[in-house]
Design a protein around this motif. Structure first.
Motif, short mmCIF file in Angstrom:
data_model
loop_
_atom_site.label_atom_id
_atom_site.label_comp_id
_atom_site.label_asym_id
_atom_site.label_seq_id
_atom_site.Cartn_x
_atom_site.Cartn_y
_atom_site.Cartn_z
N GLU A 3 0.76 -1.29 -0.01
CA GLU A 3 -0.20 -0.18 0.07
C GLU A 3 0.92 1.30 -0.01
O GLU A 3 2.16 1.35 0.47
N THR A 4 0.53 2.43 -0.69
CA THR A 4 1.06 3.49 -0.65
C THR A 4 0.66 4.44 0.75
O THR A 4 -0.49 4.54 1.01
N VAL A 5 1.61 4.95 1.14
CA VAL A 5 1.50 5.65 2.52
C VAL A 5 1.98 6.96 2.55
O VAL A 5 2.79 7.17 1.58
N ASP A 6 1.58 7.90 3.27
CA ASP A 6 2.15 9.30 3.50
C ASP A 6 2.19 9.58 4.98
O ASP A 6 1.38 10.30 5.45
N ASP A 25 7.70 4.16 2.02
CA ASP A 25 6.80 4.12 0.91
C ASP A 25 5.81 2.84 1.19
O ASP A 25 4.72 2.56 0.13
N SER A 26 5.76 2.22 2.29
CA SER A 26 4.91 1.24 2.50
C SER A 26 4.98 0.82 4.17
O SER A 26 6.22 1.06 4.58
#
Length: 161
Positions: A3-6, A25-26
């Motif tokens: 999954e993409t995370v911020d 980034d994950s």
């Protein structure tokens, strides 16, 4: 697929001397069961979060130990906390999940080097596993560093073939 995370995660060592921030980034981590990680962590496995090197900002950098001819391990020289693992020249780095301030934000998705997993200490969790010798890029690194006839997988006591 990861999954993409911020998010920004923070971490450091037991005594507080080494600190870092990371923008992963994950949030998908993995367990490494290789003999070198077992020895470096003093445990049956190491839990890692693999991130882009550029995503890590060391507030206070760790000491580094060359655990093989092609890899470095970061640790606190004061308290001994294992903090990182990286291949020389790689654009990515592994951070130890236990060194994160909020390790519960990362979840495991796989096991690596399952051929050296210590069966008596393994609880089946349904996660997939990969053998070290099935990871061709790593096998090639071992052969380049130690010669074609090396058993990169003979990591029983140390990184020495």
């Amino acid at each position: 697929m990861a999954e993409t995370v911020d998010v920004v995660l923070q971490g450091g060592c037991l005594c507080g001397h080494v600190r870092y921030e990371v923008r992963p980034d994950s949030l998908e981590g993995y367990y490494c069961h290789c003999r070198m990680c077992q020895l470096a962590f003093g445990n049956t496995r190491a839990a890692f979060l693999n991130v882009p090197r550029a995503a890590v900002r060391w507030v206070t950098p760790p000491q580094q130990y060359a655990s093989s001819k092609f890899a470095l391990r970061g640790f606190c020289a004061n308290c001994g906390t294992p903090l990182s693992f990286e291949y020389l020249g790689s654009k990515r780095i592994d951070l130890s999940v236990g060194s994160l301030d909020e390790p519960q934000r990362v979840h495991p998705v796989s096991h690596f080097a399952v051929e050296t997993r210590i069966a008596e200490w393994h609880a089946e969790d349904g996660l997939p596993g990969e053998r070290l010798d099935e990871h061709q890029k790593l096998v090639d690194r071992w052969k380049q560093a130690y010669g074609d006839d090396v058993e990169c997988l003979r990591i029983e006591g140390t990184d020495r073939p």
